[in-house]
Design a protein around this motif. Structure first.
Motif, PDB file in Angstrom:
ATOM      1  N   LEU A 130      46.065  -1.437  -3.645  1.00 57.57           N
ATOM      2  CA  LEU A 130      45.721  -2.629  -4.418  1.00 57.57           C
ATOM      3  C   LEU A 130      44.662  -2.288  -5.459  1.00 57.57           C
ATOM      4  O   LEU A 130      43.578  -1.806  -5.109  1.00 57.57           O
ATOM      5  N   PRO A 131      44.952  -2.519  -6.753  1.00 56.88           N
ATOM      6  CA  PRO A 131      43.910  -2.299  -7.762  1.00 56.88           C
ATOM      7  C   PRO A 131      42.852  -3.392  -7.665  1.00 56.88           C
ATOM      8  O   PRO A 131      43.160  -4.555  -7.425  1.00 56.88           O
ATOM      9  N   VAL A 132      41.600  -2.985  -7.855  1.00 54.46           N
ATOM     10  CA  VAL A 132      40.468  -3.903  -7.787  1.00 54.46           C
ATOM     11  C   VAL A 132      39.758  -3.839  -9.132  1.00 54.46           C
ATOM     12  O   VAL A 132      38.901  -2.994  -9.356  1.00 54.46           O
ATOM     13  N   LEU A 133      40.125  -4.730 -10.038  1.00 57.44           N
ATOM     14  CA  LEU A 133      39.580  -4.709 -11.386  1.00 57.44           C
ATOM     15  C   LEU A 133      38.122  -5.164 -11.435  1.00 57.44           C
ATOM     16  O   LEU A 133      37.444  -4.998 -12.445  1.00 57.44           O
ATOM     17  N   GLY A 134      37.624  -5.720 -10.350  1.00 61.22           N
ATOM     18  CA  GLY A 134      36.238  -6.179 -10.291  1.00 61.22           C
ATOM     19  C   GLY A 134      35.226  -5.056 -10.233  1.00 61.22           C
ATOM     20  O   GLY A 134      34.035  -5.287 -10.430  1.00 61.22           O
ATOM     21  N   ILE A 135      35.676  -3.842  -9.958  1.00 60.46           N
ATOM     22  CA  ILE A 135      34.792  -2.673  -9.977  1.00 60.46           C
ATOM     23  C   ILE A 135      35.455  -1.658 -10.893  1.00 60.46           C
ATOM     24  O   ILE A 135      36.417  -1.001 -10.513  1.00 60.46           O
ATOM     25  N   GLN A 136      34.938  -1.553 -12.111  1.00 57.79           N
ATOM     26  CA  GLN A 136      35.529  -0.656 -13.100  1.00 57.79           C
ATOM     27  C   GLN A 136      34.437   0.076 -13.866  1.00 57.79           C
ATOM     28  O   GLN A 136      33.447  -0.518 -14.266  1.00 57.79           O
ATOM     29  N   PRO A 137      34.604   1.370 -14.050  1.00 59.67           N
ATOM     30  CA  PRO A 137      33.556   2.170 -14.684  1.00 59.67           C
ATOM     31  C   PRO A 137      33.573   2.166 -16.208  1.00 59.67           C
ATOM     32  O   PRO A 137      32.990   3.040 -16.820  1.00 59.67           O
ATOM     33  N   GLY A 138      34.172   1.178 -16.835  1.00 60.07           N
ATOM     34  CA  GLY A 138      34.279   1.140 -18.292  1.00 60.07           C
ATOM     35  C   GLY A 138      32.950   1.290 -19.009  1.00 60.07           C
ATOM     36  O   GLY A 138      32.629   2.346 -19.541  1.00 60.07           O
ATOM     37  N   ILE A 139      32.145   0.250 -19.048  1.00 62.05           N
ATOM     38  CA  ILE A 139      30.882   0.277 -19.785  1.00 62.05           C
ATOM     39  C   ILE A 139      29.737   0.774 -18.899  1.00 62.05           C
ATOM     40  O   ILE A 139      28.869   1.498 -19.350  1.00 62.05           O
ATOM     41  N   ALA A 140      29.741   0.392 -17.634  1.00 63.00           N
ATOM     42  CA  ALA A 140      28.645   0.726 -16.722  1.00 63.00           C
ATOM     43  C   ALA A 140      29.150   1.609 -15.587  1.00 63.00           C
ATOM     44  O   ALA A 140      29.391   1.147 -14.477  1.00 63.00           O
ATOM     45  N   ARG A 141      29.296   2.884 -15.865  1.00 64.33           N
ATOM     46  CA  ARG A 141      29.885   3.821 -14.908  1.00 64.33           C
ATOM     47  C   ARG A 141      29.047   3.938 -13.628  1.00 64.33           C
ATOM     48  O   ARG A 141      29.572   3.882 -12.527  1.00 64.33           O
ATOM     49  N   GLU A 142      27.739   4.095 -13.770  1.00 64.04           N
ATOM     50  CA  GLU A 142      26.875   4.272 -12.606  1.00 64.04           C
ATOM     51  C   GLU A 142      26.903   3.037 -11.709  1.00 64.04           C
ATOM     52  O   GLU A 142      26.900   3.143 -10.485  1.00 64.04           O
ATOM     53  N   ARG A 143      26.924   1.871 -12.324  1.00 63.84           N
ATOM     54  CA  ARG A 143      26.987   0.625 -11.556  1.00 63.84           C
ATOM     55  C   ARG A 143      28.304   0.545 -10.778  1.00 63.84           C
ATOM     56  O   ARG A 143      28.331   0.141  -9.623  1.00 63.84           O
ATOM     57  N   ALA A 144      29.410   0.921 -11.415  1.00 59.69           N
ATOM     58  CA  ALA A 144      30.715   0.892 -10.750  1.00 59.69           C
ATOM     59  C   ALA A 144      30.743   1.859  -9.571  1.00 59.69           C
ATOM     60  O   ALA A 144      31.284   1.530  -8.504  1.00 59.69           O
ATOM     61  N   ILE A 145      30.162   3.027  -9.739  1.00 63.59           N
ATOM     62  CA  ILE A 145      30.121   4.002  -8.650  1.00 63.59           C
ATOM     63  C   ILE A 145      29.288   3.459  -7.491  1.00 63.59           C
ATOM     64  O   ILE A 145      29.690   3.552  -6.325  1.00 63.59           O
ATOM     65  N   ALA A 146      28.147   2.865  -7.802  1.00 60.20           N
ATOM     66  CA  ALA A 146      27.299   2.284  -6.756  1.00 60.20           C
ATOM     67  C   ALA A 146      28.023   1.133  -6.046  1.00 60.20           C
ATOM     68  O   ALA A 146      27.950   1.015  -4.814  1.00 60.20           O
ATOM     69  N   ASP A 147      28.725   0.289  -6.808  1.00 61.05           N
ATOM     70  CA  ASP A 147      29.464  -0.825  -6.209  1.00 61.05           C
ATOM     71  C   ASP A 147      30.610  -0.308  -5.329  1.00 61.05           C
ATOM     72  O   ASP A 147      30.854  -0.844  -4.252  1.00 61.05           O
ATOM     73  N   ALA A 148      31.306   0.730  -5.788  1.00 63.71           N
ATOM     74  CA  ALA A 148      32.396   1.305  -4.996  1.00 63.71           C
ATOM     75  C   ALA A 148      31.851   1.893  -3.697  1.00 63.71           C
ATOM     76  O   ALA A 148      32.450   1.725  -2.624  1.00 63.71           O
ATOM     77  N   ARG A 149      30.723   2.565  -3.773  1.00 63.73           N
ATOM     78  CA  ARG A 149      30.107   3.124  -2.561  1.00 63.73           C
ATOM     79  C   ARG A 149      29.675   2.017  -1.609  1.00 63.73           C
ATOM     80  O   ARG A 149      29.834   2.128  -0.394  1.00 63.73           O
ATOM     81  N   ALA A 150      29.124   0.942  -2.162  1.00 63.55           N
ATOM     82  CA  ALA A 150      28.694  -0.179  -1.320  1.00 63.55           C
ATOM     83  C   ALA A 150      29.899  -0.831  -0.642  1.00 63.55           C
ATOM     84  O   ALA A 150      29.856  -1.138   0.553  1.00 63.55           O
TER      85      ALA A 150
END
Length: 169
Positions: A130-150
């Motif tokens: 399932l794709p989860v578009l709510g976590i995407q590294p487009g503009i804020a890559r570090e934030r997306a990585i942190a959210d994915a880890r969380a």
């Protein structure tokens, strides 16, 4: 709300939950991308509507079509800003552009954000992804990585049954 400290655990440890799990309920969404899209929606609506209304050579119907077109474009941008992930004690709600899906924690086998992926993908117990578009590294890559880890840490912490014998080959 204070921003969580950067996660320094490597991605190679998918089985170990983080020491610091976000407090539930929590919502993950691409904040900067959403802000840009909503600002653009308002700017486009105002600009096209003003152009249509200020041009005197157009009939009232033509002016109205400018406003309608502006509203349509703004609506599309608002839809693109909709994706998010809502996590609570019982599971996760994935809100993508036009779909919404509720998952129990046990249905999520793995949270993936590989280099080059446009967004997070969830491997589910029914064999689908399932794709989860709510976590995407487009503009804020570090934030997306942190959210994915969380989200990965929450999934590991909340999953009551694991299937260590499942192998794909």
């Amino acid at each position: 709300m204070p921003d969580p400290t950067p996660d320094t655990t490597p991605d190679s440890a998918p089985g170990a939950p983080s020491d610091r799990l976000p407090a539930l309920p929590v919502t993950f969404r691409p904040g900067r991308t959403r802000a840009v899209l909503l600002f653009a929606a308002v700017a486009i609506f105002v600009a096209i509507s003003l152009i249509g209304l200020l041009l005197k050579q157009f009939s009232p119907g033509e002016r109205l079509s400018f406003v309608f077109t502006a509203a349509l474009l703004a609506g599309v941008l608002a839809l693109l800003s909709r994706p998010r992930v809502d996590a609570d004690e019982t599971g996760v709600t994935i809100v993508n552009i036009v779909t919404r899906r509720r998952l129990e924690w046990a249905q999520i086998l793995q949270v993936n954000l590989r280099p080059g992926d446009p967004w997070v993908f969830l491997d589910l117990s029914d064999g689908t992804s399932l794709p989860v578009l709510g976590i995407q590294p487009g503009i804020a890559r570090e934030r997306a990585i942190a959210d994915a880890r969380a989200l990965r840490a929450l999934t590991v912490a909340r999953t009551t049954t694991t299937d260590p014998g499942s192998s794909q080959g």
